[in-house]
Design a protein around this motif. Sequence first.
Motif, PDB file in Angstrom:
ATOM      1  N   TYR A  48     -49.933  57.657  29.426  1.00 19.48           N
ATOM      2  CA  TYR A  48     -49.768  56.254  29.810  1.00 19.48           C
ATOM      3  C   TYR A  48     -51.122  55.560  29.879  1.00 19.48           C
ATOM      4  CZ  TYR A  48     -44.807  56.465  31.092  1.00 19.48           C
ATOM      5  OH  TYR A  48     -43.438  56.572  31.052  1.00 19.48           O
ATOM      6  N   ARG A  49     -51.149  54.303  29.526  1.00 18.94           N
ATOM      7  CA  ARG A  49     -52.393  53.535  29.587  1.00 18.94           C
ATOM      8  C   ARG A  49     -52.851  53.368  31.037  1.00 18.94           C
ATOM      9  NH1 ARG A  49     -51.911  48.326  25.765  1.00 18.94           N
ATOM     10  NH2 ARG A  49     -53.509  47.697  27.249  1.00 18.94           N
ATOM     11  N   GLY A  50     -54.078  53.811  31.313  1.00 25.12           N
ATOM     12  CA  GLY A  50     -54.612  53.721  32.662  1.00 25.12           C
ATOM     13  C   GLY A  50     -54.965  52.309  33.087  1.00 25.12           C
ATOM     14  N   ASP A  51     -55.162  51.406  32.111  1.00 29.51           N
ATOM     15  CA  ASP A  51     -55.495  50.024  32.459  1.00 29.51           C
ATOM     16  C   ASP A  51     -54.263  49.217  32.839  1.00 29.51           C
ATOM     17  OD1 ASP A  51     -54.457  50.051  29.857  1.00 29.51           O
ATOM     18  OD2 ASP A  51     -55.618  48.299  29.245  1.00 29.51           O
ATOM     19  N   ARG A  52     -53.085  49.809  32.650  1.00 28.62           N
ATOM     20  CA  ARG A  52     -51.861  49.054  32.897  1.00 28.62           C
ATOM     21  C   ARG A  52     -50.969  49.670  33.966  1.00 28.62           C
ATOM     22  NH1 ARG A  52     -49.795  45.673  32.128  1.00 28.62           N
ATOM     23  NH2 ARG A  52     -48.679  45.087  30.267  1.00 28.62           N
ATOM     24  N   TYR A  53     -51.160  50.966  34.234  1.00 35.56           N
ATOM     25  CA  TYR A  53     -50.230  51.658  35.127  1.00 35.56           C
ATOM     26  C   TYR A  53     -50.890  52.162  36.400  1.00 35.56           C
ATOM     27  CZ  TYR A  53     -45.794  51.882  32.662  1.00 35.56           C
ATOM     28  OH  TYR A  53     -44.589  51.568  32.103  1.00 35.56           O
ATOM     29  N   GLU A  54     -50.152  52.029  37.496  1.00 36.64           N
ATOM     30  CA  GLU A  54     -50.489  52.647  38.772  1.00 36.64           C
ATOM     31  C   GLU A  54     -49.225  53.304  39.319  1.00 36.64           C
ATOM     32  OE1 GLU A  54     -51.795  49.470  41.242  1.00 36.64           O
ATOM     33  OE2 GLU A  54     -53.741  49.254  40.252  1.00 36.64           O
ATOM     34  N   GLY A  86     -38.872  48.786  24.256  1.00 33.74           N
ATOM     35  CA  GLY A  86     -38.793  49.074  22.826  1.00 33.74           C
ATOM     36  C   GLY A  86     -39.323  50.459  22.546  1.00 33.74           C
ATOM     37  N   VAL A  87     -39.092  50.939  21.352  1.00 35.34           N
ATOM     38  CA  VAL A  87     -39.546  52.271  20.985  1.00 35.34           C
ATOM     39  C   VAL A  87     -39.939  52.297  19.511  1.00 35.34           C
ATOM     40  CG1 VAL A  87     -37.187  53.024  20.453  1.00 35.34           C
ATOM     41  CG2 VAL A  87     -38.926  54.735  20.979  1.00 35.34           C
ATOM     42  N   VAL A  88     -41.007  53.017  19.217  1.00 31.39           N
ATOM     43  CA  VAL A  88     -41.401  53.327  17.847  1.00 31.39           C
ATOM     44  C   VAL A  88     -41.353  54.840  17.721  1.00 31.39           C
ATOM     45  CG1 VAL A  88     -43.214  53.250  16.101  1.00 31.39           C
ATOM     46  CG2 VAL A  88     -42.875  51.291  17.628  1.00 31.39           C
ATOM     47  N   TRP A  89     -40.460  55.343  16.877  1.00 33.12           N
ATOM     48  CA  TRP A  89     -40.294  56.786  16.743  1.00 33.12           C
ATOM     49  C   TRP A  89     -41.395  57.387  15.881  1.00 33.12           C
ATOM     50  CZ3 TRP A  89     -37.323  59.579  19.723  1.00 33.12           C
ATOM     51  CH2 TRP A  89     -36.241  58.967  20.366  1.00 33.12           C
ATOM     52  N   ILE A  90     -41.999  58.440  16.401  1.00 38.36           N
ATOM     53  CA  ILE A  90     -42.955  59.225  15.619  1.00 38.36           C
ATOM     54  C   ILE A  90     -42.215  60.363  14.934  1.00 38.36           C
ATOM     55  CG2 ILE A  90     -45.028  60.669  15.722  1.00 38.36           C
ATOM     56  CD1 ILE A  90     -45.886  59.053  18.185  1.00 38.36           C
ATOM     57  N   LEU A  94     -42.679  50.838  24.331  1.00 36.50           N
ATOM     58  CA  LEU A  94     -43.158  49.459  24.321  1.00 36.50           C
ATOM     59  C   LEU A  94     -42.506  48.658  25.441  1.00 36.50           C
ATOM     60  CD1 LEU A  94     -42.614  48.713  20.508  1.00 36.50           C
ATOM     61  CD2 LEU A  94     -44.637  49.731  21.553  1.00 36.50           C
ATOM     62  N   ALA A  95     -43.231  47.678  25.947  1.00 39.44           N
ATOM     63  CA  ALA A  95     -42.680  46.693  26.884  1.00 39.44           C
ATOM     64  C   ALA A  95     -43.142  45.326  26.416  1.00 39.44           C
ATOM     65  CB  ALA A  95     -43.149  46.959  28.309  1.00 39.44           C
ATOM     66  N   GLY A  96     -42.185  44.466  26.089  1.00 43.86           N
ATOM     67  CA  GLY A  96     -42.550  43.162  25.559  1.00 43.86           C
ATOM     68  C   GLY A  96     -43.340  43.255  24.272  1.00 43.86           C
ATOM     69  N   GLY A  97     -43.108  44.314  23.497  1.00 41.10           N
ATOM     70  CA  GLY A  97     -43.807  44.511  22.233  1.00 41.10           C
ATOM     71  C   GLY A  97     -45.163  45.165  22.362  1.00 41.10           C
ATOM     72  N   GLU A  98     -45.615  45.429  23.594  1.00 36.86           N
ATOM     73  CA  GLU A  98     -46.935  46.030  23.826  1.00 36.86           C
ATOM     74  C   GLU A  98     -46.800  47.539  24.011  1.00 36.86           C
ATOM     75  OE1 GLU A  98     -50.733  45.498  26.884  1.00 36.86           O
ATOM     76  OE2 GLU A  98     -48.736  44.828  27.480  1.00 36.86           O
ATOM     77  N   PRO A  99     -47.574  48.344  23.273  1.00 37.49           N
ATOM     78  CA  PRO A  99     -47.511  49.806  23.447  1.00 37.49           C
ATOM     79  C   PRO A  99     -48.129  50.228  24.771  1.00 37.49           C
ATOM     80  CG  PRO A  99     -49.261  49.247  21.910  1.00 37.49           C
ATOM     81  CD  PRO A  99     -48.548  47.962  22.233  1.00 37.49           C
ATOM     82  N   LEU A 100     -47.358  50.960  25.587  1.00 39.58           N
ATOM     83  CA  LEU A 100     -47.830  51.356  26.912  1.00 39.58           C
ATOM     84  C   LEU A 100     -47.927  52.863  27.089  1.00 39.58           C
ATOM     85  CD1 LEU A 100     -45.944  48.903  29.315  1.00 39.58           C
ATOM     86  CD2 LEU A 100     -48.262  48.709  28.397  1.00 39.58           C
TER      87      LEU A 100
END
Length: 243
Positions: free
Chosen positions: A228-234, A104-108, A139-145
Amino acid sequence: MGEFVWTRSDEGTPLYLQLARSLREQIGKGVLEAGSALPSERDLCALAGLSRVTVRKGIEQLIDEGVLVRRQGSGTFVARRIEAPGEKLSSFSDETRLRGENPGVVWISRSYARPTEEEASVLGITASERVVRLSRVRLAGGEPLAIENAVLPAEFLPDLEGLGDSLYEALEAHGHRPVSGTQRVRASLATPTEAGILCIEHNSEVLRIERTTTTTDGRAIEFTRSVYRGDRYEFVTELRQVS
């Protein structure tokens, strides 16, 4: 999800750290699966025979480590770690769909403008040419990443109205999908604005990624800076011995 089992292991270690270690081990074994909800603080208190303060402190320890994630109004969940291949050029949308999630995407913002001196140099264009500026939350599954800020020569993307969640798909539709590029990744801390957008704490660990991609004829098509969120990505790269 299996049943959480608590055992005290070391009388010399604070109880909240023992609880954190036990939860961490059971997450590693798959007893508590990635994406699953953690038992409530009340249930953990009953299971472990610990005070609410101790349980909360143990949970906070794992949230700080990125093992758990708290969602406002929903509870605390086992974090899903996303392994992104560092050597493969692919879009956020493609990678998300491959994991079985909905992108998903939220446009700024999205607009045409003149390039900065740096952007013109990277893209190999003159300062008088137009560029497309795209700023969006991924977004992935509605979660901002991630937060992505991309700049492209306007000739590659003449129509912004039809732009969906995938920039690469839009470029491919115009015959200009990127085929190669370079990417730099560095560790950093989230600013207050970035933390608010990504629903993480101020000064949480993030990955700052700078990407430049090119077309089949070697022309620079995209200059993107992302957070990118460091708690979610490697980012994982396969290594081979050089003979």
